[in-house]
Design an enzyme around this catalytic site. Structure first.
Site, PDB file in Angstrom:
ATOM      1  N   GLY A 137       2.403  -2.152   7.755  1.00 57.56           N
ATOM      2  CA  GLY A 137       1.294  -2.981   7.660  1.00 57.56           C
ATOM      3  C   GLY A 137       0.859  -3.015   6.400  1.00 57.56           C
ATOM      4  O   GLY A 137       0.600  -1.946   5.716  1.00 57.56           O
ATOM      5  N   CYS A 138      -0.058  -4.040   5.807  1.00 59.01           N
ATOM      6  CA  CYS A 138      -0.615  -4.393   4.931  1.00 59.01           C
ATOM      7  C   CYS A 138      -1.763  -3.360   4.328  1.00 59.01           C
ATOM      8  O   CYS A 138      -2.054  -2.509   3.442  1.00 59.01           O
ATOM      9  CB  CYS A 138      -1.200  -5.775   4.513  1.00 59.01           C
ATOM     10  SG  CYS A 138      -2.163  -6.619   5.656  1.00 59.01           S
TER      11      CYS A 138
END
Lengths: 332, 332, 332, 332
Positions: free
Chosen positions: C141-142
Site C-alpha cells: 500500500g501507499c
C-alpha cells in the site's frame, strides 16, 4: 409547525444540490421566511446543517405543497416544470431555478405557454415590476446574470453597435456543475486545470441570453464561451462590445444606470471572484480599449454563481413577490 | 571544464527565475548542450537542483561569456539587452527571453536597430529560416506564442475578415508572473481567485502581437485581455475571429498548415492545461460558431507558459541556430 | 502482435484507475516491456493516451492471459485475487496492487494460503531476494511504503524502544482514493479542506503495517492516522518514534542503511510533495526532538502515492522478477 | 469623531496583516466597538475595505493612543511589547496578538515581568476570570489554541498518563505565515505541496504550549510538528495522547468539560477546515485507538487560524475585558 403571524412558510424542492442547500441556508437566516420543508429524493431522511439550523430532507411525495406560501424549485432541468406547476396550483408563489421556463428554453411565447417573468430585477424597471406581481418566476442562469447585467445599460443607452458581435468569455467555479458525482468533476481531474466547454452554441445559457437580448431590443450577435475554473465558487465574465460611439466615462454610465440598486457594484478595479463570493452582488467594471478602429468596450463582471447566480437571486425574487424588503436575508 | 567534441557549452543569464531554472533543467537533459554557467546576481553561490544535476549560481560579473557558444538570457526586460549584446560580441549565439528585442518593443525597425529574428519557428517557413541563420533571436512572449500560432494559418489562408476585430482572452498560471516575492502573488491572495489584468492596452504582449500580425499582413484589430488563474503553470487562449467566409472543416486547415510540425497538436477535444504542462507543444482546436450573421471561428490554444511559452521554445530556437535536431532535449 | 526477442509482453488488469493508467504509461516508456493488453470492464473499447501511446481498454474476458509474461493487477480489493490466480495459472509473473495478498489482509499464513512475498525491495535484503524468485508479489500500500521504509533502518539497528508506541500521521493527495466518482471526492468538496479519516483502527493499511512490523521483529504499537490533502498526488508521513538511546546523527544511520539504493533519498531538508511527485522515490529526513525525557526521533517521509506508492513500485518489482535492471523504465 | 455613549472606541496596531485586517472587519460589525484608528506603517494612507466599511491606515506615530479604550496589537513579535506598554500607559485595555507576553516567550515570571493573563477563556474558569479583570492580555498563538483546548479536559480529569509524551501534529493554511511577501509563500511555490517545518523544537508555539501545560499541572512531554497546507485558512491538529486508563466515551468527557461554552463544538464526525473557517470556534472529536497496549486517545481539533486562532479570540478577550457579551460581534 407553528409560525409567527409575520412568518412566511417556505418549501425547497431539490434541496440537496449546491443551489438548494444555499437556499436553505439563506432561508434559515431570513427575517421573514421559515423553512417548512426541503425535499431531496435520493437523500430522503438525511440531515443537513444549513444556516446554523438542522434540516431533514423529505421525499418529494411526503410533503404537502400547500404548507408553503413560497416554493423554490432547484430540481434538474426537465424535471422541474411539473413540480413548479403543482406548487403553483397549490397556491404557492414559485421561483423556478431550472431552465424550464427561462427565455429561449420554453419560457418564450413560441412554446405555447404564457411566458413567466424572468427573475432578473436589475434588468429593467419593467422586469422588476413583472416579478413583483408574478406567481411564478423563472430564475436566471448564472452566466446570463453576469453577462446580461453587464450589457443592459449599454443597450438601454443605444450604445451597442447595430449588427455587431458581442464576445462573452466566462469562467466558472466547479460548483456551477452541481454536486452529482461525475468523474470529470473529481478533485484529481479539475485541480491545476482549465479548459473551455460547450463551445460553438451548445450551452443552454446561450439561448437564454440571445432571447433576452432580443427582448430588450438588441440587434447583435452573441458568442459565448464558458470555461471551467479550478475553484469552488464564482464566475467572471469578460465581455467585448463594439460601440456605436466612444464612451469617455464608461463607469459613469454604469453608475447612473444602477443608481440605487443594492446589489450592483461598479468599481474602478478589476472585479475578482474574492470580491463577490458569498455575496448577492454583481461587480462590474468597464474600460475602453485603445488602438482599435471601432470603439470597443471591455466589460468584466463577477458574481458568486451560487448567490446572485442562483440562490441569492431566487430569494431576492421571492422577497419582491412577497412584498418583503428586497434585501431581506441577503448578504451584500 | 572539459567537453566532448560534440558538446556545445551553454550559459544561462538570470537563471534563478522560473524560466531560467527551466532552461537549466532542459540543458541538463539535452543530448548536445552542457551547462557552462548559470548566473543569478542576488542568489550567487546558492545551489539549485535542475534536471537531476546540481547547479551553483554565479554572479554575472564572475563568468566568462566566451566560455559559452550558446547564451540564454532570462534577465528582466530592460536589463537583458546589454548582456545580450555583450554575449553576442563574445561570439555566442544568443536567445533573449526578455521583450527587449521583440517586435513592437524595440525589435522593430522603428527603434533604429536592425530587427533580430522573432523566435517562433512555426509562424512561417521564412521565420524558421531566419532563426537558423541568426546570431541573436528574440524569444516570443508566452501569450503571443499561444495566440499568434492559433491565428497564423487563418491569416496565411486569407480567411480573417479584413478590418475585423480579433478578440483574444487568455488565462495564465501564476508562474507567468515570475518568482520575485510580491504580495499579490502570495498563495493566500491568489488561491480561489480569478481576475483580468492589464485591461485596455497596457500589456506589453499586446504590442508584440499587433506588430507581428502586421508583419504577416493581417489587416485586423486585436483586443487582448489576460487573466490570472489559480494554477502554477499553463496558458489557455480563447480567440474569436471573424472570417471572410465560413469554414466547413477548420481542423483540416490547421492540420494542413502544421503538417510535419513536431510541436503543434491539432485536436478535436478542447485543449486543457493538463494536456500541455511540462511539454513544448501548442495544442489547438477550432470550431465554427453557430447563430452569428458573420462567419465566426472560435479557436482555443493551450501551452505551458514556461515551456513552449519560454524555456522550451528558447531551446528549440537554440537547436535551430546550432544546426541540432529541432526536437533535441525537448519533451513533446 | 509481434515482439522483439528481448521484449516482455505485459498485461494490465484494471487499467482505467489512476494506478492502472500510471502502469500503462510506465510500460509504454519501458525499454523491455511492451503492453499486450489493458482491461477495464466499464470502459471497454475506450481509448487512453498513456506514455505517448494510444491504448484501447479490453473487457477482461476478451483478453488471453497467456499473451502476457507479466501481469499487473490494479483491480479493486476483493476482486483482484481470482484474477491474480488465473494469471499465475496461465504462467505469468503477477504483481498484485490490491490488498488481497498483503500481510495482515490475507497474505499472512493465518489465512491458510502460503504468503506471497511483500513487494518492498528496500525493506531488507531478504525481501528483495524473495521478490526476485517469486511468481506472485503483493505490491504494498501507499501509506505502508512511506512509513515502513522510514522505520526499517531503526528497527534493523535495534533502536526502537521496546514496548513503545510509534505515532504515524500521514496526509495523502486525492488520487489515493481512486477515480470512481464519489461525491466526497468532487473538487468543490475537497478544495480548501483538510481532515483526518479512518481514525482509530479502521484503515486496511494499518493491519498491513502492524503485520509487517511484527514480521521484522518490532515490539511496538503503531497508531496511524491518515488525512486527505487538497492536492492530486503525494503522501507525506510524519512519524514520531521513541528510541532506546539518543542518536547523534540520525541521517547517517539512514544513509548507511540505504547506501546503494537507487530510490531512497536521505536529505537534510524537510521532504515535500513537490520533491517526489512523478518519481519512484522515498525521500526521508530524520531529526532528534529536543526537550523530551525519552529519546524521540521525528522522521518525515514523502512519496508519490501513484509511483513509489503503487505503479512505480509495481514496475520495480516486475523488473526484479524478470531479471531486468531494477531501475528500468522508472523515473528517479 | 463622535460616539454613542455605549460605543467603545477601538484602535488596531499593525492592521495591514491578515490578523489585523480580520480584527478591523470584526470591529466594523461589532455592536459595541467602533474603530478609532488602524495603523500600518508601510501602508500609511492606503485604504482597506473591511467588514463593509472603508478604513484608512494611519502611521503609528500619527494616532493618539488615548483615543481608544481598547487597543489590539497585531504588530510583529518583538516590536509589539513597546506599543502594548505605551497603549496601557495611555489607559487602554490591550490585547497583544504577538508572542511577546505569552507563556514561555517572556510572559512567564522568569522574565522578571509580572505575567499577564493568557487569553484563552475556555482553558479554565480561573483563566476566564483573570482575563475579565485584566488590563493587558496575551492573545494565544493559533497552534496552541487548537492543541491546548484539545488537551485541557483530559488534564483536568487527570487522564493523561504521567510521564508520557503527547504527539501533536498540526497543519496550517498559508495565511498563518502572514502577508509579508516571501518567495516561499508564493502561489507557484505552495500549491500542490505539503511539508513539515520547524521540526525538532524550533517553533515558538512549542514553548508557549509546554509552559501552559506545565502551568495546568501536566507532567508530560510534548512533541509538536507543524506543516504547511496548500489552503488559505484553517488549522487541523491531530493529537495522540497516552491515557492513564481507557475512556469508554471520550466525547462525553469533552461535552461535559465544555458545556455552556459558545465556541466549543464537540462532534462525532472528524472536524475539517470547512467546518470552521470564518467562525470563532474550536471543533473537536476524540476516538480511542484500538490495538495498543497503553490506552491511547486520538483527538483532532480544527480552528480558523485567523479567527479563534487570532482575531476572533482577541475580540472575545476584549469582550470579556470590557464586560460586554462574550459572543458580541463573533461569528459562531
Amino acid at each position: 409547525m407553528h409560525y409567527n403571524v409575520n412568518t412566511i412558510p417556505v418549501g425547497v424542492l431539490g434541496a440537496s444540490g449546491y443551489a438548494g442547500r444555499e437556499i436553505c441556508a439563506l432561508v434559515a437566516r431570513h427575517p421573514r421566511f421559515a423553512l417548512s420543508f426541503a425535499t431531496a429524493n435520493e437523500q430522503r431522511g438525511q440531515r443537513l446543517r444549513a444556516g446554523g439550523r438542522d434540516i431533514t430532507f423529505s421525499a418529494p411525495d411526503d410533503v404537502r405543497l400547500e404548507d408553503a406560501e413560497v416554493v423554490f424549485s432547484a430540481l434538474p432541468h426537465g424535471a422541474s416544470l411539473t413540480w413548479v406547476e403543482r406548487a403553483a396550483s397549490a397556491g404557492a408563489r414559485v421561483i423556478d431555478l431550472s431552465s424550464d421556463l427561462r427565455p429561449g428554453n420554453g419560457g418564450a411565447p413560441s412554446s405555447g405557454r404564457t411566458a413567466v417573468p424572468y427573475g432578473m430585477p436589475e434588468l429593467s424597471a419593467a422586469t422588476r415590476a413583472r416579478i413583483c406581481g408574478a406567481q411564478i418566476v423563472a430564475n436566471p442562469g448564472c452566466y446570463p446574470t453576469s453577462i446580461l447585467l453587464a450589457l443592459a445599460p449599454l443597450q438601454a443607452s443605444g450604445l451597442i453597435a447595430s449588427g455587431s458581435t458581442i464576445v462573452a468569455n466566462a469562467a466558472s467555479g466547479v460548483s456551477g456543475a452541481g454536486n452529482a458525482p461525475k468523474r470529470e468533476l473529481l478533485f484529481a481531474e479539475v485541480s491545476d486545470d482549465y479548459r473551455a466547454y460547450g463551445v460553438g452554441n451548445s450551452h443552454r445559457h446561450l439561448h437564454e441570453m440571445r432571447a433576452t437580448l432580443l427582448s430588450i431590443g438588441a440587434d447583435t450577435d452573441l458568442v459565448f464561451t464558458p470555461h471551467l475554473l479550478p475553484v469552488s465558487r464564482g464566475i467572471l465574465s469578460t465581455i467585448t462590445v463594439t460601440l456605436s460611439e466612444p464612451l469617455t466615462d464608461p463607469l459613469a454610465l454604469f453608475r447612473r444606470a444602477y443608481a440605487g440598486e443594492p446589489f450592483m457594484e461598479i468599481t474602478e478595479d478589476q472585479p475578482s471572484l474574492r470580491d463577490v463570493v458569498h455575496r448577492n452582488v454583481v461587480r462590474i467594471t468597464a474600460t475602453m480599449v485603445d488602438g482599435t478602429r471601432q470603439p470597443t468596450l471591455l466589460v468584466t463582471s463577477a458574481i458568486d454563481n451560487l448567490m446572485k447566480g442562483a440562490a441569492g437571486q431566487a430569494v431576492q425574487n421571492a422577497n419582491l413577490m412577497c412584498g418583503v424588503d428586497e434585501c431581506a436575508g441577503l448578504p451584500a
